[in-house]
Design a protein around this motif. Structure first.
Motif, PDB file in Angstrom:
ATOM      1  N   LEU A  59     -41.710  -6.135  -4.878  1.00 33.94           N
ATOM      2  CA  LEU A  59     -43.100  -6.208  -4.411  1.00 33.94           C
ATOM      3  C   LEU A  59     -43.947  -7.193  -5.196  1.00 33.94           C
ATOM      4  O   LEU A  59     -44.721  -7.970  -4.635  1.00 33.94           O
ATOM      5  CB  LEU A  59     -43.720  -4.812  -4.483  1.00 33.94           C
ATOM      6  N   LEU A  60     -43.815  -7.163  -6.512  1.00 37.18           N
ATOM      7  CA  LEU A  60     -44.604  -8.072  -7.354  1.00 37.18           C
ATOM      8  C   LEU A  60     -44.118  -9.503  -7.146  1.00 37.18           C
ATOM      9  O   LEU A  60     -42.933  -9.792  -7.269  1.00 37.18           O
ATOM     10  CB  LEU A  60     -44.465  -7.668  -8.820  1.00 37.18           C
ATOM     11  N   GLY A  61     -45.039 -10.393  -6.820  1.00 30.64           N
ATOM     12  CA  GLY A  61     -44.667 -11.773  -6.546  1.00 30.64           C
ATOM     13  C   GLY A  61     -44.458 -12.066  -5.074  1.00 30.64           C
ATOM     14  O   GLY A  61     -44.156 -13.195  -4.698  1.00 30.64           O
ATOM     15  N   GLN A  62     -44.659 -11.046  -4.223  1.00 29.69           N
ATOM     16  CA  GLN A  62     -44.477 -11.244  -2.784  1.00 29.69           C
ATOM     17  C   GLN A  62     -45.631 -12.018  -2.154  1.00 29.69           C
ATOM     18  O   GLN A  62     -45.489 -12.592  -1.082  1.00 29.69           O
ATOM     19  CB  GLN A  62     -44.341  -9.883  -2.094  1.00 29.69           C
ATOM     20  N   ASP A  63     -46.797 -11.995  -2.818  1.00 34.55           N
ATOM     21  CA  ASP A  63     -47.954 -12.701  -2.267  1.00 34.55           C
ATOM     22  C   ASP A  63     -48.463 -13.735  -3.262  1.00 34.55           C
ATOM     23  O   ASP A  63     -47.904 -13.913  -4.347  1.00 34.55           O
ATOM     24  CB  ASP A  63     -49.061 -11.707  -1.899  1.00 34.55           C
ATOM     25  N   ASP A  64     -49.559 -14.418  -2.889  1.00 33.99           N
ATOM     26  CA  ASP A  64     -50.100 -15.458  -3.756  1.00 33.99           C
ATOM     27  C   ASP A  64     -51.032 -14.888  -4.828  1.00 33.99           C
ATOM     28  O   ASP A  64     -51.677 -15.644  -5.551  1.00 33.99           O
ATOM     29  CB  ASP A  64     -50.840 -16.512  -2.930  1.00 33.99           C
ATOM     30  N   GLN A  65     -51.068 -13.558  -4.926  1.00 31.90           N
ATOM     31  CA  GLN A  65     -51.920 -12.900  -5.909  1.00 31.90           C
ATOM     32  C   GLN A  65     -51.134 -12.357  -7.094  1.00 31.90           C
ATOM     33  O   GLN A  65     -51.697 -11.683  -7.958  1.00 31.90           O
ATOM     34  CB  GLN A  65     -52.676 -11.741  -5.238  1.00 31.90           C
ATOM     35  N   SER A  66     -49.842 -12.640  -7.166  1.00 29.49           N
ATOM     36  CA  SER A  66     -49.025 -12.086  -8.250  1.00 29.49           C
ATOM     37  C   SER A  66     -47.891 -13.023  -8.638  1.00 29.49           C
ATOM     38  O   SER A  66     -47.407 -13.815  -7.830  1.00 29.49           O
ATOM     39  CB  SER A  66     -48.458 -10.713  -7.837  1.00 29.49           C
ATOM     40  N   TRP A  67     -47.461 -12.890  -9.912  1.00 28.22           N
ATOM     41  CA  TRP A  67     -46.415 -13.716 -10.500  1.00 28.22           C
ATOM     42  C   TRP A  67     -45.447 -12.779 -11.206  1.00 28.22           C
ATOM     43  O   TRP A  67     -45.848 -11.991 -12.064  1.00 28.22           O
ATOM     44  CB  TRP A  67     -47.009 -14.715 -11.491  1.00 28.22           C
ATOM     45  N   ALA A  68     -44.156 -12.850 -10.868  1.00 29.83           N
ATOM     46  CA  ALA A  68     -43.225 -11.824 -11.333  1.00 29.83           C
ATOM     47  C   ALA A  68     -41.892 -12.381 -11.784  1.00 29.83           C
ATOM     48  O   ALA A  68     -41.439 -13.432 -11.333  1.00 29.83           O
ATOM     49  CB  ALA A  68     -42.995 -10.800 -10.218  1.00 29.83           C
ATOM     50  N   TRP A  69     -41.272 -11.612 -12.685  1.00 32.22           N
ATOM     51  CA  TRP A  69     -39.871 -11.811 -13.065  1.00 32.22           C
ATOM     52  C   TRP A  69     -39.121 -10.601 -12.541  1.00 32.22           C
ATOM     53  O   TRP A  69     -39.371  -9.473 -12.966  1.00 32.22           O
ATOM     54  CB  TRP A  69     -39.749 -11.930 -14.575  1.00 32.22           C
ATOM     55  N   ASP A  70     -38.210 -10.829 -11.602  1.00 35.39           N
ATOM     56  CA  ASP A  70     -37.373  -9.767 -11.055  1.00 35.39           C
ATOM     57  C   ASP A  70     -36.230  -9.528 -12.035  1.00 35.39           C
ATOM     58  O   ASP A  70     -35.348 -10.375 -12.200  1.00 35.39           O
ATOM     59  CB  ASP A  70     -36.832 -10.180  -9.682  1.00 35.39           C
ATOM     60  N   LEU A  71     -36.239  -8.362 -12.690  1.00 35.62           N
ATOM     61  CA  LEU A  71     -35.246  -8.093 -13.730  1.00 35.62           C
ATOM     62  C   LEU A  71     -33.865  -7.827 -13.161  1.00 35.62           C
ATOM     63  O   LEU A  71     -32.876  -7.888 -13.886  1.00 35.62           O
ATOM     64  CB  LEU A  71     -35.695  -6.886 -14.567  1.00 35.62           C
TER      65      LEU A  71
END
Length: 211
Positions: A59-71
């Motif tokens: 979910l995190l990083g799915q939109d332009d409002q979040s930046w994520a590292w998928d562990l």
């Protein structure tokens, strides 16, 4: 703070910090046990980012409002775009095969350190004292919040905020003068400045806050 997620079938939940950061350098630790499940993500987001989704998704990083590292996949994600493996091969730290990182390395690690530098607009990670490099750059100049998303039932994630450093508006010259003056005896500061083995122009500069 420790987050506990109750088992909910076919869903993904996120947890976003109440306090966000818009300037300075901020560091926090994230303790996450081995049983993270798939689509376990860590990063930052604005208050507009989604906190729930149907199905098991990163979910995190799915939109332009979040930046994520998928562990799980060891890929970076922003605005739904993936494919960039992180970190790059790091000597004595990671396997050169990106497909092995999530299974042979990260599942054995319980503590991640997140480093958010809002002054430079960068997000980086550290594991066991090893700095893994910048994951994201050119972050927007707006308030960003620590955030995680998980799908695993009964998972517990603990976040510990370690502190911040805010850049001073003072120049290096002013900071040096302040440090020198603090080392002097304020009662005899003028005489102490005269006794310093520095050029006259520097002595005049040091006397400015004393007059």
């Amino acid at each position: 703070r420790t987050l506990h997620r109750s088992p909910v079938a076919d869903s993904t939940d996120g947890c976003r910090a109440k306090i966000g950061f818009s300037d300075g350098l901020h560091v926090w630790d994230l303790q996450w046990p081995d049983n993270r499940g798939s689509a376990s993500c860590v990063g930052v987001a604005t208050r507009k980012s989604k906190l729930h989704a149907h199905g098991y998704v990163p979910l995190l990083g799915q939109d332009d409002q979040s930046w994520a590292w998928d562990l799980g996949s060891c890929q970076l994600q922003h605005n739904g775009e993936t494919g960039v493996f992180y970190p790059n091969v790091h000597e004595n730290i990671l396997s050169p095969d990106p497909q092995l990182i999530g299974t042979t390395y990260l599942k054995k690690r319980l503590t991640l350190r997140i480093i958010l530098d809002m002054s430079r607009g960068t997000l980086a990670f550290e594991i066991d004292g090893q700095y893994l490099g910048e994951a994201f750059s050119n972050l927007p100049h707006q308030t960003l919040y620590p955030m995680i998303t998980t799908v695993y039932g009964n998972s517990e994630i603990t976040i510990t905020y370690l502190g911040c450093f805010r850049n001073s508006s003072d120049s290096l010259q002013i900071l040096c003068r302040r440090t020198i003056l603090k080392s002097l005896n304020m009662k005899t500061a003028s005489k102490d400045v005269d006794s310093l083995r520095v050029p006259p122009s520097m002595k005049r500069f040091l006397r400015v806050p004393l007059t």
